[in-house]
Structures are given as C-alpha cells and as structure tokens.
Design a protein around this motif. Structure first.
Motif, PDB file in Angstrom:
ATOM      1  N   THR A 125      37.812  29.974  44.031  1.00  0.00           N
ATOM      2  CA  THR A 125      38.933  29.486  43.058  1.00  0.00           C
ATOM      3  C   THR A 125      38.862  30.077  41.824  1.00  0.00           C
ATOM      4  O   THR A 125      37.741  30.471  41.505  1.00  0.00           O
ATOM      5  CB  THR A 125      38.937  28.146  43.183  1.00  0.00           C
ATOM      6  N   ILE A 126      39.981  30.091  41.013  1.00  0.00           N
ATOM      7  CA  ILE A 126      39.941  30.434  39.891  1.00  0.00           C
ATOM      8  C   ILE A 126      38.922  29.920  38.901  1.00  0.00           C
ATOM      9  O   ILE A 126      38.343  30.408  37.783  1.00  0.00           O
ATOM     10  CB  ILE A 126      41.288  30.619  39.121  1.00  0.00           C
ATOM     11  N   GLU A 127      38.469  28.435  39.160  1.00  0.00           N
ATOM     12  CA  GLU A 127      37.604  27.914  38.347  1.00  0.00           C
ATOM     13  C   GLU A 127      36.518  28.274  38.612  1.00  0.00           C
ATOM     14  O   GLU A 127      35.250  27.925  37.527  1.00  0.00           O
ATOM     15  CB  GLU A 127      37.842  26.136  38.780  1.00  0.00           C
ATOM     16  N   GLN A 133      35.006  37.413  34.516  1.00  0.00           N
ATOM     17  CA  GLN A 133      35.554  37.951  35.687  1.00  0.00           C
ATOM     18  C   GLN A 133      37.241  37.890  35.583  1.00  0.00           C
ATOM     19  O   GLN A 133      37.973  38.732  36.104  1.00  0.00           O
ATOM     20  CB  GLN A 133      35.250  37.151  36.852  1.00  0.00           C
ATOM     21  N   LEU A 134      37.720  36.798  34.997  1.00  0.00           N
ATOM     22  CA  LEU A 134      38.994  36.215  34.816  1.00  0.00           C
ATOM     23  C   LEU A 134      39.615  37.544  33.915  1.00  0.00           C
ATOM     24  O   LEU A 134      40.764  38.029  34.298  1.00  0.00           O
ATOM     25  CB  LEU A 134      39.135  35.134  34.090  1.00  0.00           C
ATOM     26  N   GLU A 135      38.892  37.901  32.734  1.00  0.00           N
ATOM     27  CA  GLU A 135      39.518  39.259  32.180  1.00  0.00           C
ATOM     28  C   GLU A 135      39.685  40.350  33.077  1.00  0.00           C
ATOM     29  O   GLU A 135      40.579  41.048  32.953  1.00  0.00           O
ATOM     30  CB  GLU A 135      38.542  39.625  30.902  1.00  0.00           C
ATOM     31  N   GLU A 136      38.748  40.784  33.993  1.00  0.00           N
ATOM     32  CA  GLU A 136      38.728  41.818  34.826  1.00  0.00           C
ATOM     33  C   GLU A 136      39.981  41.758  35.769  1.00  0.00           C
ATOM     34  O   GLU A 136      40.811  42.605  35.956  1.00  0.00           O
ATOM     35  CB  GLU A 136      37.455  42.001  35.660  1.00  0.00           C
TER      36      GLU A 136
END
Length: 155
Positions: A125-127, A133-136
């Motif tokens: 999940t996004i968490e 990784q979120l930035e990518e």
C-alpha cells in the motif's frame, strides 16, 4: 416386483444407449433402436418404450444399472489417476515425446504430493512505500500524463 428377463435386443439397446450418453458423438434414441436391431419403421416407438419405466421397467432398470456401473468404473481416484499418468508417460516416452513424458511425470509427482506450490502475493500500500519511492511514483505519473505538480511555497 420381479422384473422380466431382457431380450438380446433390449440388452444391446441398453448398452448402446448408455455408451451414447457418455460419448462425444450423440445419436438419437431412434438411431440406437435401429442399431440394436429394431425395425426402422417402429424404431422411434420402440426407443420410447424402452426408455419409459412404466412400459418397460426391466429395460429401464438395466439402463440405470449400466449407468451406475459406468460411473463407478470411471470414477477418478488417486490410484487410477496415477496409473493413467504413468500410462501416458510410457506411451509418450516410447514415441520419443520427451516433453510430454516429462509433463506426465511432473503431474504424477504433484498428484502424489511430492511438490508443494507456493505463491507469494505482495500487496504494497502507499503506506508501505518510502518517501523516495513515493517521489519516484509521482515523477512517473507526471511524465506519463504530462502533468506538473505545483510546488508548495513552504518547501
């Protein structure tokens, strides 16, 4: 109730009828009656009579016995399954079809419980993602859709 003895034609009709039920080619009951030796002109009527309990209970019951016998003989058991796979393996090996022989052997192993199939399903999940990784992922979305983020003044 004592059932009447079957004639040879009735026995043949019953056998052909049951064989037809479990085969790929389907014939009409009339065709089966003709194949059993009944006259073409009356075959439709004979087929109806032979498959109707009230009219020919002894034939009807014989058909039911043959159907049950077929079910029992063709029931899939582990032993029958293993024997059939072994038979396929041997036939394929004799014909030089090594890929088929190998597949049959693998399936025998699976049926015997020698192989354990495991599947790992990872649902992140996004968490679960790091900031990097979120930035990518956000950058990929921007690139794919031609969208640019509005930078916050406080950054």
């Amino acid at each position: 109730m004592k059932l009447k003895t079957l004639t040879d034609k009735e026995k043949l009709f019953a056998r052909l009828y049951v064989d037809n039920m479990f085969s790929n080619e389907t014939r009409t009951n009339t065709d089966i009656a003709i194949a059993a030796g009944y006259a073409k002109e009356s075959a439709h009527q004979r087929a109806y009579e032979l498959t109707t309990y009230k009219l020919k209970p002894h034939v009807y019951m014989h058909i039911e016995e043959l159907k049950e016998d077929f079910r029992i003989r063709n029931q899939v058991t582990k032993e029958k399954h293993m024997a059939r796979l072994n038979e396929i393996h041997d036939m394929a090996k004799q014909k030089g079809q090594l890929h088929t022989a190998m597949n049959a052997e693998v399936y025998r192993g699976k049926a015997a419980g020698l192989y354990v199939e495991r599947k790992l399903i990872a649902n992140k999940t996004i968490e679960d993602l790091s900031e990097e990784q979120l930035e990518e992922k956000l950058q990929k979305i921007e690139d794919d859709f031609g969208v640019r983020r509005v930078k916050d003044e406080t950054e």
